[in-house]
Scaffold this motif. Structure first.
Motif, PDB file in Angstrom:
ATOM      1  N   ARG B  46      -1.926   3.462 -12.115  1.00 48.48           N
ATOM      2  CA  ARG B  46      -1.374   3.455 -10.758  1.00 48.48           C
ATOM      3  C   ARG B  46      -2.425   3.885  -9.722  1.00 48.48           C
ATOM      4  NH1 ARG B  46      -0.076   7.545  -8.034  1.00 48.48           N
ATOM      5  NH2 ARG B  46       0.249   8.937  -9.807  1.00 48.48           N
ATOM      6  N   GLU B  47      -3.126   4.982  -9.998  1.00 45.28           N
ATOM      7  CA  GLU B  47      -4.116   5.471  -9.029  1.00 45.28           C
ATOM      8  C   GLU B  47      -5.248   4.461  -8.834  1.00 45.28           C
ATOM      9  OE1 GLU B  47      -4.305   7.995  -7.015  1.00 45.28           O
ATOM     10  OE2 GLU B  47      -2.728   9.351  -7.660  1.00 45.28           O
ATOM     11  N   VAL B  48      -5.699   3.856  -9.927  1.00 43.11           N
ATOM     12  CA  VAL B  48      -6.772   2.866  -9.791  1.00 43.11           C
ATOM     13  C   VAL B  48      -6.280   1.670  -8.987  1.00 43.11           C
ATOM     14  CG1 VAL B  48      -8.213   1.235 -11.080  1.00 43.11           C
ATOM     15  CG2 VAL B  48      -8.055   3.626 -11.816  1.00 43.11           C
ATOM     16  N   ARG B  49      -5.030   1.259  -9.217  1.00 37.76           N
ATOM     17  CA  ARG B  49      -4.470   0.149  -8.438  1.00 37.76           C
ATOM     18  C   ARG B  49      -4.402   0.521  -6.955  1.00 37.76           C
ATOM     19  NH1 ARG B  49       0.621   0.293 -10.128  1.00 37.76           N
ATOM     20  NH2 ARG B  49       0.167  -0.956 -11.970  1.00 37.76           N
ATOM     21  N   GLU B  50      -3.894   1.734  -6.658  1.00 37.36           N
ATOM     22  CA  GLU B  50      -3.723   2.141  -5.259  1.00 37.36           C
ATOM     23  C   GLU B  50      -5.058   2.265  -4.529  1.00 37.36           C
ATOM     24  OE1 GLU B  50       0.375   4.789  -5.973  1.00 37.36           O
ATOM     25  OE2 GLU B  50      -1.481   5.790  -5.392  1.00 37.36           O
ATOM     26  N   GLU B  51      -6.065   2.772  -5.232  1.00 40.98           N
ATOM     27  CA  GLU B  51      -7.327   3.077  -4.554  1.00 40.98           C
ATOM     28  C   GLU B  51      -8.325   1.924  -4.565  1.00 40.98           C
ATOM     29  OE1 GLU B  51      -8.920   6.779  -5.959  1.00 40.98           O
ATOM     30  OE2 GLU B  51      -7.230   7.906  -5.151  1.00 40.98           O
ATOM     31  N   THR B  52      -8.200   1.018  -5.531  1.00 41.22           N
ATOM     32  CA  THR B  52      -9.218  -0.040  -5.647  1.00 41.22           C
ATOM     33  C   THR B  52      -8.653  -1.457  -5.628  1.00 41.22           C
ATOM     34  OG1 THR B  52      -9.163  -0.278  -8.060  1.00 41.22           O
ATOM     35  CG2 THR B  52     -10.520   1.532  -7.153  1.00 41.22           C
ATOM     36  N   GLY B  53      -7.347  -1.608  -5.793  1.00 40.66           N
ATOM     37  CA  GLY B  53      -6.764  -2.939  -5.845  1.00 40.66           C
ATOM     38  C   GLY B  53      -6.801  -3.593  -7.217  1.00 40.66           C
ATOM     39  N   LEU B  54      -7.431  -2.928  -8.184  1.00 39.28           N
ATOM     40  CA  LEU B  54      -7.585  -3.529  -9.514  1.00 39.28           C
ATOM     41  C   LEU B  54      -6.405  -3.227 -10.421  1.00 39.28           C
ATOM     42  CD1 LEU B  54     -11.330  -2.708 -10.320  1.00 39.28           C
ATOM     43  CD2 LEU B  54     -10.378  -4.915  -9.594  1.00 39.28           C
ATOM     44  N   GLU B  55      -5.997  -4.229 -11.181  1.00 39.16           N
ATOM     45  CA  GLU B  55      -5.073  -4.009 -12.294  1.00 39.16           C
ATOM     46  C   GLU B  55      -5.906  -3.764 -13.546  1.00 39.16           C
ATOM     47  OE1 GLU B  55      -1.850  -3.701 -12.273  1.00 39.16           O
ATOM     48  OE2 GLU B  55      -1.657  -4.175 -10.143  1.00 39.16           O
TER      49      GLU B  55
END
Lengths: 124, 124
Positions: B46-55
């Motif tokens: 979740r944090e990586v998605r929120e901060e970078t846009g990556l799944e």
């Protein structure tokens, strides 16, 4: 946050019979809550010492167990470490009713998700 | 408890420039606090998605970083995971001023103990 330790003595896994709820009377890995200002590694060595009498050192990180349902008291995350005994002698501490040495490949039903931790530790 | 993610895109490590103190303006691994009711793995994805846009999805657990001095705001423990990108596209989220792709073998000075996390991830 909690820590749990996996220690072998004479090829048996060291577990403690829980004195208190939840899971009172069931075997559990030695462990407990991380205190403010200590590392998770310091915490697991301290908890194993307090509950079993053993002095240990870390062999490897086994895993992080964070299923929200793993502890009926609320959401805890446990860091599990494989340790090796380097001193001390087995003696149940204040939170433990007794030490129980179990077969690491066929352990009895344990408290929390400790059977899953043991399976992860033993590997596929 | 916090989580941090290590993701490569085009053989570069994905970091985010911190928008807020502490370490404002410095690159940091994407990550943040675990929320009640989610696993550490759900939190890092979740944090990586929120901060970078990556799944992303998990490749392996890198380590547990619990030095009491690692965060000037107080004692936090971070669980670091190596992840692989499986979708999405790079775009800085609300907590990040920008995405910075860095050389994983010679990263710049990073926030918190993130250089130590990167070293552990790359191995000896």
């Amino acid at each position: 946050m909690t820590v749990d330790g996996l220690v072998l003595v004479d090829a048996k896994l060291v577990t403690v019979r829980r004195r208190n709820d939840p899971f009172r009377g069931m075997p559990a890995l030695p462990g407990g809550f991380v205190e403010l200002g200590e590392t998770t590694l310091e915490a697991v060595v301290r908890e194993v010492r307090e509950e079993t009498g053993l002095e240990t050192r870390m062999v490897r990180l086994v895993g992080v167990f964070s299923d929200p349902d793993r502890d009926p008291r609320g959401h805890t995350v446990s860091i599990a470490y494989a340790l090796e005994a380097i001193g001390g002698r087995l003696k149940a501490g204040s939170d433990a009713a007794a030490i129980i040495l179990v077969d690491p490949d066929e352990p009895p039903k344990m408290a929390f998700d400790h059977n899953a931790i043991v399976r992860k530790w033993r590997g596929p």
